[in-house]
Design an enzyme around this catalytic site. Structure first.
Site, PDB file in Angstrom:
ATOM      1  N   ALA A  67      -3.058  -2.057   0.143  1.00 32.66           N
ATOM      2  CA  ALA A  67      -2.691  -1.439   1.415  1.00 32.66           C
ATOM      3  C   ALA A  67      -3.855  -0.590   1.890  1.00 32.66           C
ATOM      4  O   ALA A  67      -4.626  -0.073   1.072  1.00 32.66           O
ATOM      5  CB  ALA A  67      -1.462  -0.554   1.209  1.00 32.66           C
ATOM      6  N   GLY A 111      -1.171  -4.177  -2.804  1.00 37.40           N
ATOM      7  CA  GLY A 111      -0.543  -5.080  -1.833  1.00 37.40           C
ATOM      8  C   GLY A 111      -1.213  -6.450  -1.798  1.00 37.40           C
ATOM      9  O   GLY A 111      -0.588  -7.439  -1.398  1.00 37.40           O
ATOM     10  N   GLU A 114       0.411  -8.253  -4.481  1.00 34.26           N
ATOM     11  CA  GLU A 114       1.778  -8.549  -4.037  1.00 34.26           C
ATOM     12  C   GLU A 114       1.798  -9.703  -3.028  1.00 34.26           C
ATOM     13  O   GLU A 114       2.735 -10.503  -2.999  1.00 34.26           O
ATOM     14  CB  GLU A 114       2.408  -7.285  -3.448  1.00 34.26           C
ATOM     15  CG  GLU A 114       2.613  -6.225  -4.524  1.00 34.26           C
ATOM     16  CD  GLU A 114       3.089  -4.895  -4.000  1.00 34.26           C
ATOM     17  OE1 GLU A 114       3.943  -4.279  -4.641  1.00 34.26           O
ATOM     18  OE2 GLU A 114       2.601  -4.449  -2.940  1.00 34.26           O
ATOM     19  N   GLU A 134      -1.328   1.360  -7.597  1.00 33.98           N
ATOM     20  CA  GLU A 134      -0.630   2.377  -6.807  1.00 33.98           C
ATOM     21  C   GLU A 134      -0.398   3.654  -7.604  1.00 33.98           C
ATOM     22  O   GLU A 134      -0.456   4.761  -7.065  1.00 33.98           O
ATOM     23  CB  GLU A 134       0.732   1.830  -6.321  1.00 33.98           C
ATOM     24  CG  GLU A 134       0.641   0.707  -5.298  1.00 33.98           C
ATOM     25  CD  GLU A 134       0.530  -0.690  -5.911  1.00 33.98           C
ATOM     26  OE1 GLU A 134       0.275  -0.823  -7.131  1.00 33.98           O
ATOM     27  OE2 GLU A 134       0.690  -1.658  -5.148  1.00 33.98           O
TER      28      GLU A 134
END
Ligand code: COA
Length: 260
Positions: A67, A111, A114, A134
């Site tokens: 992210a 992310g 992911e 994270e």
């Protein structure tokens, strides 16, 4: 096909390559990438000439480094929750009715991992690195990392990645089953396209139903899954492609599937 600022789409015959295009930020996922990624996929979903999608990152260093951390400033629980509404980039890939291959060309973090997990297959270069970092920012996975990752590689391995944030190399990711294949960086694109082309020749409806059935395996118990599988299997018998596949076998020729 529309043009976008943060993603590019190239069509090569029956294959589309969607590239996340922020190489100077290691292709970090900001809101614009999420929005444009979903919009581009919506166009590709409707394009019957495209049978397989490859997702990758621009440049040689990174697939997606997670992210966009610069957008975290000032976010509230409500805005963060809104970001992960129903139609996220992750869920759009998961529900995409055609096979999606992640071509992982470097950092595959947070992310980014992911996003790769939401894809159907993951093919990586030898220099790829994977992590759910994270935890190092005082937060946790929010795009499926604690759910899709343990289903793919098992709870113990996923737990270690979620709790330590440590990077694993491509060889380890392969050993874990996180990636399907690993190739030298110079061969990654050709090998991924070779796999995409092989799949693109198969019957599109049977591909779509196979994807749905395999994904259902981790969302159901065995009895429900077996019932769903037989229902989807039966649907294949209503297709022209089934007639063509069987006829081609009996006539000892290559089938030509039309997605009908
Ligand atoms: N969000 C926003 N920007 C990011 C980013 C992210 N997740 N990852 C990298 N960038 C930016 C850097 O800020 C830098 O921008 P700048 O040149 O304007 O300063 C640029 O991308 C290059 O990254 P840099 O850190 O200089 O490269 P590096 O080779 O030294 O390190 C990483 C590479 C991947 C180890 C490092 O960038 C990193 O740890 N990124 C964050 C990974 C992460 O925690 N992701 C999960 C977020 S929830």
């Amino acid at each position: 096909m529309s043009t976008y600022e943060t993603v590019t789409v190239e069509k090569r015959g029956k294959i589309a390559i969607l590239t996340i295009n922020r190489p100077d930020k290691l292709n970090a996922l900001n809101k614009q990438v999420h929005g444009e990624g979903v919009a581009a996929m919506e166009e590709l979903r409707k394009d019957d000439s495209i049978r397989v999608l490859i997702i990758t990152g621009a440049g040689e260093k990174s697939f997606v480094a997670g992210a966009d951390i610069s957008e975290f400033e000032g976010q509230t629980p409500v805005t963060q929750r809104d970001l992960f509404h129903e139609k996220t980039f992750f869920n759009t890939i998961d529900a995409f009715p055609k096979p999606v291959i992640a071509m992982v060309n470097g950092f595959c973090l947070g992310g980014g991992n992911e996003l790769a997990l939401a894809c159907d297959l993951r093919i990586a270069s030898e220099n790829a690195r994977f992590a759910q970092p994270e935890i190092n920012l005082g937060i946790m996975c929010g795009g499926g990392g604690t759910q899709r990752l343990p289903r793919l590689i098992g709870e113990g391995r996923a737990m270690e990645m979620a709790l330590t944030g440590d990077m694993i190399d491509a060889e380890t990711a392969h050993k874990f089953g996180l990636v399907n294949h690993v190739y030298p960086a110079a061969e990654l694109e050709a090998k991924t396209i070779e796999m995409a082309e092989k799949i693109a020749e198969k019957a599109p409806i049977a591909l779509r139903l196979s994807k749905e059935a395999v994904k259902f395996a981790s969302r159901s118990n065995l009895d429900e899954g077996l019932r769903r599988e037989v229902d989807l299997f039966a649907i294949c018998f209503s297709t022209e492609d089934k007639q063509e596949g069987v006829a081609a076998f009996l006539e000892k020729r290559k089938p030509i599937f039309k997605g009908r």
